[in-house]
Design a protein around this motif. Structure first.
Motif, short mmCIF file in Angstrom:
data_model
loop_
_atom_site.label_atom_id
_atom_site.label_comp_id
_atom_site.label_asym_id
_atom_site.label_seq_id
_atom_site.Cartn_x
_atom_site.Cartn_y
_atom_site.Cartn_z
N ASP A 18 58.90 28.68 69.21
CA ASP A 18 58.66 29.45 70.44
C ASP A 18 59.64 29.03 71.53
O ASP A 18 60.24 29.86 72.21
N PHE A 22 61.90 32.12 69.58
CA PHE A 22 61.08 33.02 68.78
C PHE A 22 59.66 32.96 69.28
O PHE A 22 59.04 31.91 69.26
N SER A 26 55.03 37.41 68.73
CA SER A 26 55.84 38.56 68.34
C SER A 26 55.24 39.30 67.16
O SER A 26 54.68 38.70 66.25
N TRP A 29 56.02 38.41 63.16
CA TRP A 29 55.31 37.54 62.21
C TRP A 29 54.72 38.41 61.12
O TRP A 29 54.07 39.41 61.39
N VAL A 41 59.52 35.40 59.15
CA VAL A 41 59.80 35.58 60.58
C VAL A 41 61.26 36.00 60.78
O VAL A 41 62.09 35.80 59.91
N CYS A 42 61.53 36.56 61.94
CA CYS A 42 62.92 36.80 62.34
C CYS A 42 63.47 35.48 62.86
O CYS A 42 62.81 34.76 63.60
N CYS A 43 64.66 35.16 62.45
CA CYS A 43 65.28 33.89 62.83
C CYS A 43 65.73 33.93 64.29
O CYS A 43 66.42 34.85 64.70
N PRO A 44 65.38 32.89 65.08
CA PRO A 44 65.81 32.85 66.47
C PRO A 44 67.24 32.35 66.65
O PRO A 44 67.75 32.32 67.76
#
Length: 98
Positions: A18, A22, A26, A29, A41-44
Motif C-alpha cells: 500500500d 498499490f 483497489s 485484487w 495483483v497489479c504490480c506497483p
C-alpha cells in the motif's frame, strides 16, 4: 536496528505494498485459485494494468511475473527505494511502519 526476522513478523506485506503505491482497497485484487492467502495483483513497480503479480499474505512474499520484482518486505523496500542496500531498506521500514 531490528532484526529482519522481527520486521517480517511485525510489518504486514499488504501495508508495505500500500505504501509503495498499490492500494489494498483497489478492485485490482483478485483472489486466486490458491485460496484466500494468495492473490493476483497489479504490480506497483511498473505500469501494470493487468494483474501480473502475486502476493502471498501468509508467507509475506511478492512476485511480479512481468518485471521480476520479488521477495519479502525488505525486497519490496529495496525496489521502492531503488537500492540494493539492505540497511537502507531496513531503516526505511522501521521509520515508516514502526
Amino acid at each position: 536496528m531490528k532484526k529482519i526476522a522481527d520486521l517480517k513478523r511485525d510489518i504486514d506485506i499488504l501495508d508495505v505494498l500500500d505504501r509503495v503505491g498499490f492500494s489494498k482497497n483497489s478492485p485490482a485484487w483478485s483472489r486466486g485459485a490458491w485460496g484466500s492467502h494468495e492473490m493476483s495483483v497489479c504490480c506497483p513497480f511498473h505500469g501494470d494494468n493487468v494483474a501480473s503479480a502475486s502476493v502471498n499474505i501468509r508467507l509475506g512474499l511478492f512476485k511480479c511475473f512481468a518485471c521480476d520484482v520479488a521477495g519479502d518486505i525488505v525486497n519490496l523496500a529495496k525496489a521502492h527505494l531503488n537500492t540494493d542496500d539492505t540497511r537502507a531498506a531496513v531503516a526505511w521500514l522501521e521509520e515508516t511502519f514502526l
